[in-house]
Enzyme design. Structure first.
Site, PDB file in Angstrom:
ATOM      1  N   CYS A   2       0.833  -1.197   0.000  1.00  0.00           N
ATOM      2  CA  CYS A   2       0.000   0.000   0.000  1.00  0.00           C
ATOM      3  C   CYS A   2       0.871   1.252   0.000  1.00  0.00           C
ATOM      4  O   CYS A   2       1.953   1.282   0.577  1.00  0.00           O
ATOM      5  CB  CYS A   2      -0.966   0.045   1.177  1.00  0.00           C
ATOM      6  N   ARG A  27       3.847   0.039  -4.849  1.00  0.00           N
ATOM      7  CA  ARG A  27       3.484  -0.465  -3.525  1.00  0.00           C
ATOM      8  C   ARG A  27       2.118  -1.140  -3.511  1.00  0.00           C
ATOM      9  O   ARG A  27       1.717  -1.711  -2.491  1.00  0.00           O
ATOM     10  CB  ARG A  27       3.489   0.681  -2.510  1.00  0.00           C
ATOM     11  N   TRP A  74      -2.710  -2.489  -1.852  1.00  0.00           N
ATOM     12  CA  TRP A  74      -2.404  -3.915  -2.013  1.00  0.00           C
ATOM     13  C   TRP A  74      -3.276  -4.629  -0.991  1.00  0.00           C
ATOM     14  O   TRP A  74      -3.135  -4.434   0.209  1.00  0.00           O
ATOM     15  CB  TRP A  74      -0.925  -4.172  -1.770  1.00  0.00           C
ATOM     16  N   ASN A 100      -1.744   1.955   5.811  1.00  0.00           N
ATOM     17  CA  ASN A 100      -0.898   0.863   5.321  1.00  0.00           C
ATOM     18  C   ASN A 100      -0.551   0.000   6.518  1.00  0.00           C
ATOM     19  O   ASN A 100      -0.101   0.508   7.543  1.00  0.00           O
ATOM     20  CB  ASN A 100       0.373   1.423   4.677  1.00  0.00           C
ATOM     21  N   GLY A 101      -0.746  -1.307   6.400  1.00  0.00           N
ATOM     22  CA  GLY A 101      -0.428  -2.201   7.506  1.00  0.00           C
ATOM     23  C   GLY A 101      -1.638  -3.043   7.889  1.00  0.00           C
ATOM     24  O   GLY A 101      -2.575  -3.215   7.106  1.00  0.00           O
ATOM     25  N   GLU A 477      17.378 -16.699  -8.271  1.00  0.00           N
ATOM     26  CA  GLU A 477      16.944 -15.353  -8.623  1.00  0.00           C
ATOM     27  C   GLU A 477      16.407 -15.305 -10.044  1.00  0.00           C
ATOM     28  O   GLU A 477      15.398 -14.637 -10.319  1.00  0.00           O
ATOM     29  CB  GLU A 477      18.111 -14.373  -8.445  1.00  0.00           C
ATOM     30  N   LYS A 481      12.620 -14.092 -11.004  1.00  0.00           N
ATOM     31  CA  LYS A 481      12.291 -13.035 -11.949  1.00  0.00           C
ATOM     32  C   LYS A 481      11.344 -13.552 -13.024  1.00  0.00           C
ATOM     33  O   LYS A 481      10.387 -12.877 -13.411  1.00  0.00           O
ATOM     34  CB  LYS A 481      13.559 -12.492 -12.620  1.00  0.00           C
ATOM     35  N   GLU A 484       7.852 -14.148 -11.574  1.00  0.00           N
ATOM     36  CA  GLU A 484       7.235 -12.901 -11.116  1.00  0.00           C
ATOM     37  C   GLU A 484       6.518 -12.170 -12.237  1.00  0.00           C
ATOM     38  O   GLU A 484       5.417 -11.648 -12.040  1.00  0.00           O
ATOM     39  CB  GLU A 484       8.303 -11.956 -10.535  1.00  0.00           C
ATOM     40  N   HIS A 500      18.416 -35.838  -8.122  1.00  0.00           N
ATOM     41  CA  HIS A 500      17.816 -36.303  -6.867  1.00  0.00           C
ATOM     42  C   HIS A 500      16.327 -35.981  -6.811  1.00  0.00           C
ATOM     43  O   HIS A 500      15.783 -35.734  -5.727  1.00  0.00           O
ATOM     44  CB  HIS A 500      18.552 -35.691  -5.674  1.00  0.00           C
ATOM     45  N   LYS A 598       6.032  -3.964  -4.081  1.00  0.00           N
ATOM     46  CA  LYS A 598       7.479  -3.905  -3.906  1.00  0.00           C
ATOM     47  C   LYS A 598       7.916  -3.982  -2.453  1.00  0.00           C
ATOM     48  O   LYS A 598       8.768  -4.770  -2.101  1.00  0.00           O
ATOM     49  CB  LYS A 598       8.043  -2.639  -4.549  1.00  0.00           C
TER      50      LYS A 598
END
Length: 603
Positions: A2, A27, A74, A100-101, A477, A481, A484, A500, A598
């Site tokens: 947010c 955000r 968000w 926010n939170g 990583e 990416k 995402e 394995h 983010k």
């Protein structure tokens, strides 16, 4: 998660609020809204979806005001609907709030308010805030006192801003979620992050937990939870406003990939002098007595931490990396000789902050490796080291990863010298290669064939990324990416682990990216042949001098030959470009991938 913004001026704040919301969409972009007041009531406009949808409904000219707050969401409590979009108001419409939170005790507060006749119109935890403030105003409290009394009832993590009818003031507070004041010449600002108002002012004040800010058009006042005035320094942000704009690029992600040579030069500037590492924050001897290093991080930052762990372990320092949320729940043993390093781009990642707090409570020394001066991690840890990558807007982290790893190489050199009394092996060659890294990244970007490779991967059922050593963290990583921003299945593995279990998933429709660093190449080549035997195409990403791997693989994305400790950073740039071009071909929302934001400031 947010984004909050606010503006208090003597002219109309609408355009500035909308610009700030656009700057904060990284955000959250499930819904957006604003509330403004000009002495004749509070006008709220909000809409599910991105800020552009909100802006399209603000064409009539009936929404204007000198004082306003805004929010881009968000979703946590309730789906992304018009009703759940912020700002929220109370029954009387006298108070509008953005948040926010998470308010942990909102259910109890809501039930109490409903028993007293309050009606709610959303599923959010936020809506209790304006109702509580309105109740206290109705009891005759002054606005600031009403806000304080309300905040005292809240449990959880939050950043809150409210406006009250007939009061040209924004009231704000934070506890575990970031808020920063922007001090302008003709107006004052408030936001979750600096980029929100960077085009209007570079003078900022970072609020600390439990601060209460009272912001008017020409002044501001900050006090603690007890009402005592507290001084907070005004700092100048050295980011250029253009750093937070896309410029000639179609997406922030592509811009930030291309910015990596510049961000790395900023990261390294003044920190290498011949064979010496110069960290002003950490002169020689700073880490004497440290016997163990632990990294805590999330997502991309965790992969950078893994990279750092591998280097330190190889150099003789006891090092481990932990996913921050797991460390917070099941902390590893520490003592006064343990250094716990929180790797966090924003410095506000909730899980990482909690892990660092657990380590501090148990006597460990803590260090924040972050991009944001004034962030919670930087202020609450014993020490802070800044990666100096500049603002990163794209949700999928790119330039901050390379700057985090480069900074960890420098920090590792200092740690090893302090802990062991000796420099690392090959330190001269490694530092020379580090100085050449920006130019090497530039070479990768200018000559990459990732676009063509990515097109040949479209339509496949899965994508695997494998590597050994530092290349393993980059394999993770690279897979992150890819998933995402393409929304396609991708996984990263240590190359030796394929046989394995994961090899059962390998088919001709699962291209595999094999990342080579110039070390243990015979083993990697063996892994490649195992893969090809099952019919899967292999794309090798390795130094251009590795002719055997190039000949063995079906496709080859070369990187400049450099010190083996740094090759994986260059390989990562190729993988960023692969993910970007694949997502672009698939017409994905690259800068705003679904369900993601983010700065993850909730647990």
């Amino acid at each position: 998660m947010c984004g909050i913004t606010a503006r208090v001026g003597t002219d109309d704040s609408l355009d500035a609020l909308l610009a700030s919301l656009k700057n904060l969409e990284y955000r959250g972009y499930d819904s957006a809204g604003i509330a403004v007041q000009n002495g004749t009531g509070i006008k709220v406009s909000k809409h599910e979806g991105e800020v552009a949808q909100l802006e399209s409904q603000l064409t009539s000219g009936d929404v204007f005001g000198e004082v306003g707050i805004g929010h881009t969401r968000w979703s946590t409590h309730g789906p992304p609907t018009n009703e759940n979009a912020h700002p929220h108001t109370g029954c009387q419409g006298r108070v509008a709030a953005v948040h926010n939170g998470i308010i942990d005790n909102y259910t109890t507060l809501r039930e109490g308010l409903q028993s007293r006749g309050h009606e709610f119109t959303s599923d959010t935890d936020t809506e209790v805030i304006p109702h509580l403030v309105e109740e206290r105003l109705a009891d005759g409290m002054a606005p600031e006192a009403a806000f304080r009394e309300t905040v005292a009832q809240l449990d959880g993590s939050y950043a809150i801003a409210i406006i009250i009818d007939d009061d040209p003031t924004v009231y704000a507070t934070r506890n575990g979620s970031p808020l920063v004041i922007g001090v302008g010449e003709t107006a004052n600002y408030l936001a979750s992050d600096v980029p929100a108002f960077l085009e209007f002012t570079d003078q900022v004040i970072y609020l600390e937990d439990d601060d209460i800010a009272v912001i008017t058009p020409d002044d501001y006042r900050i006090s603690d939870g007890n009402g005592s005035w507290v001084p907070r320094p005004v700092e100048t942000v050295d980011w250029d406003p253009e750093d937070a704009e896309k410029g000639k690029y179609d997406h922030y992600m592509l811009k930030e990939i291309h910015e990596q040579p510049t961000s790395l030069r900023q990261t390294l500037h003044g920190r290498i002098d011949g064979d010496d590492v110069i960290l002003e924050e950490f002169p020689p001897g700073t880490f004497e007595g440290i016997t163990r290093v632990q990294f805590v991080a999330c997502g991309t930052s965790y992969h950078a931490a893994m990279y750092g762990e591998g280097l330190l372990s190889e150099w003789g320092v006891d090092a481990n990396s932990f996913i921050a949320s797991e460390y917070a729940a099941y902390p590893a043993p520490v003592d006064e000789n343990t250094l716990v390093i929180g790797v966090t781009q924003s410095g506000e990642t909730a899980d990482t902050l909690e892990a660092l707090q657990r380590a501090r409570d148990r006597g460990a020394r803590t260090l924040a490796l972050t991009n944001v001066i004034g962030s919670t991690a930087a202020r609450t840890c014993d020490d802070a080291l800044f990666i100096r990558a500049g603002p990163e807007i794209g949700v999928a982290a790119t330039k901050t990863f390379s700057s985090q790893v480069a900074t960890l190489v420098l920090l590792g050199e200092r740690l090893v010298r302090d802990v062991t009394g000796e420099p690392t092996d090959e330190h001269s060659q490694r530092l020379a290669a580090l100085e050449s890294l920006p130019g090497d990244v530039e070479t990768v970007i200018e000559n990459s064939q990732a676009a063509a490779v990515s097109r040949r991967c479209l339509g496949d059922t899965g994508h695997f990324f494998v590597g050994r050593g530092s290349a393993y963290s980059v394999a993770l990583e690279g897979a992150l990416k890819f998933k995402e921003i393409t929304y396609e299945h991708a996984e990263g593995f240590a190359a030796g682990e394929l046989k394995h279990g994961p090899l059962a998933l390998v088919t001709p429709e699962t291209p595999i990216f094999a990342i080579g660093t110039g070390r243990h190449q015979n083993r990697l080549e063996s892994n490649v042949r195992e893969i090809q035997t099952r019919g899967a195409p292999v794309i090798a990403v390795a130094p251009r001098t590795d002719s055997e791997l190039a000949d063995t693989a079906d496709e080859f994305l070369p990187v400049p030959a450099t010190h083996s400790a740094l090759v994986a950073i260059l390989a990562n740039v190729q993988l960023q470009l692969v993910a970007y071009h694949a997502a672009n071909e698939m017409d994905r929302s690259i800068d705003k991938p679904r369900n993601l934001a983010k700065s993850v400031t909730v647990e």
